[in-house]
Motif scaffolding. Structure first.
Motif, PDB file in Angstrom:
ATOM      1  N   GLU A  29       0.935  -1.206  -0.055  1.00  0.00           N
ATOM      2  CA  GLU A  29       0.110   0.093   0.029  1.00  0.00           C
ATOM      3  C   GLU A  29       1.057   1.185   0.046  1.00  0.00           C
ATOM      4  OE1 GLU A  29      -1.862   0.783   3.696  1.00  0.00           O
ATOM      5  OE2 GLU A  29      -3.027   2.520   2.983  1.00  0.00           O
ATOM      6  N   HIS A  31       2.550   4.663   1.043  1.00  0.00           N
ATOM      7  CA  HIS A  31       2.928   5.208   2.065  1.00  0.00           C
ATOM      8  C   HIS A  31       3.721   6.707   1.773  1.00  0.00           C
ATOM      9  CE1 HIS A  31       1.502   1.659   4.343  1.00  0.00           C
ATOM     10  NE2 HIS A  31       1.501   2.281   5.348  1.00  0.00           N
ATOM     11  N   ASP A  40       3.694  -1.697   5.862  1.00  0.00           N
ATOM     12  CA  ASP A  40       3.087  -2.416   6.689  1.00  0.00           C
ATOM     13  C   ASP A  40       3.659  -3.767   6.977  1.00  0.00           C
ATOM     14  OD1 ASP A  40       1.480  -0.026   7.129  1.00  0.00           O
ATOM     15  OD2 ASP A  40      -0.220  -0.988   5.880  1.00  0.00           O
ATOM     16  N   ALA A 115      -0.229  -4.932  11.086  1.00  0.00           N
ATOM     17  CA  ALA A 115       0.031  -3.529  10.589  1.00  0.00           C
ATOM     18  C   ALA A 115      -0.832  -3.061   9.772  1.00  0.00           C
ATOM     19  CB  ALA A 115       1.633  -3.622  10.612  1.00  0.00           C
ATOM     20  N   HIS A 171      -0.856   7.633   9.328  1.00  0.00           N
ATOM     21  CA  HIS A 171      -0.497   6.842   8.340  1.00  0.00           C
ATOM     22  C   HIS A 171       0.544   7.359   7.465  1.00  0.00           C
ATOM     23  CE1 HIS A 171      -1.044   4.382   4.537  1.00  0.00           C
ATOM     24  NE2 HIS A 171      -0.827   5.729   3.722  1.00  0.00           N
ATOM     25  N   GLU A 176       5.153   5.290  11.633  1.00  0.00           N
ATOM     26  CA  GLU A 176       5.455   4.441  10.569  1.00  0.00           C
ATOM     27  C   GLU A 176       6.622   4.863  10.132  1.00  0.00           C
ATOM     28  OE1 GLU A 176       1.622   2.263   8.508  1.00  0.00           O
ATOM     29  OE2 GLU A 176       1.758   4.235   8.081  1.00  0.00           O
TER      30      GLU A 176
HETATM   31 ZN   LIG Z   1       0.754   1.809   7.333  1.00  0.00          ZN
END
Ligand SMILES: [Zn+2]
Length: 254
Positions: A29, A31, A40, A115, A171, A176
């Protein structure tokens, strides 16, 4: 111990010892412009490996094909190149099949270490279906954000000015980014870490997604204050807390 590096006889021995089997659950995904698509997944894998340093755990391959990102949950939505999302029912079916097979072989204690927030609903569904069908089986679903509060983050020196706001804003932001600076620093592109934020926060789901609910960079917040040092402190805290939950619910094994 990584399952993919073990032989079948190693796996048989782990089952015989009643080792805990862990499935890290991540995503592919976006980021932001500064973190890798595997953020993640790298996070879930690293936390699992640190937990396994002091426990008899077998780490199954990471679940990287995950539920679609949703802005209301802190993800940027499905519109970014490279993000791969699948329907929740597919994740639920896959997890139910994997967990069912592990229990069929004789594993009895299982952790899904998550995560990626959007995995929660389908993994919950899967475990609720499959665990009662397997005698003596127990499973624990832990998302790393379950075990730390905003106060905990402040206690370990949350570096962003203004302090911790909420998890959805995190996010691709301070927490992160600090994790990836700690685990995989060579993959962080610092020069792009200051372009986060969204005009309007989604607190509900809309279909189709209004474009102004999606941050143009993919980041919900700024990540300029993120650091490997904070990432390491956060990792230690999270691993301690996850470990406590696992030992409490599934029993200690060393
Ligand atoms: Zn994430």
């Amino acid at each position: 111990m990584l399952l993919e590096e073990m032989t079948w006889s190693d796996a048989a021995a782990a089952i015989e010892r009643d080792a805990i089997i862990v499935i890290p659950a991540g995503s592919i995904e976006q980021h932001g412009h500064h973190l890798p698509l595997g953020t993640d997944s790298f996070t879930a894998m690293e936390l699992a490996q640190r937990l396994a340093e002091t426990r008899d755990m077998v780490i199954a391959p990471t679940l990287v094909y995950a539920a679609h990102a949703r802005p209301a949950a802190g993800g940027g939505g499905p519109g970014f190149p490279g993000s791969i999302g699948v329907p929740m029912r597919v994740v639920a079916d896959l997890v139910e099949a994997i967990v069912g097979d592990l229990f069929r072989q004789g594993f009895r204690r299982l952790v899904v270490l998550n995560a990626h927030f959007e995995n929660l609903a389908p993994v919950t569904d899967a475990l609720a279906e499959v665990v009662p069908t397997c005698q003596d089986a127990r499973a624990l679903l832990l998302t790393w954000t379950d075990v730390v509060t905003g106060e905990d983050l402040e206690d370990i020196g949350f570096p962003a000015p203004g302090g911790f706001e909420d998890w959805a804003v995190e996010h691709a932001a301070t927490t992160e980014t600090s994790f990836i600076k700690c685990f995989r620093p060579e993959l962080v592109r610092d020069e792009f870490s200051g372009v986060g934020g969204v005009d309007r926060r989604a607190t509900y789901e809309m279909f189709p997604l209004p474009p102004d609910l999606v941050p143009s960079s993919g980041m919900m917040g700024d990540a300029q204050q993120a650091s490997a040092e904070f990432g390491e402190r956060l990792t230690r805290l999270v691993v301690d807390r996850l470990g406590e939950a696992i030992d409490r619910e599934l029993g200690v094994s060393a």
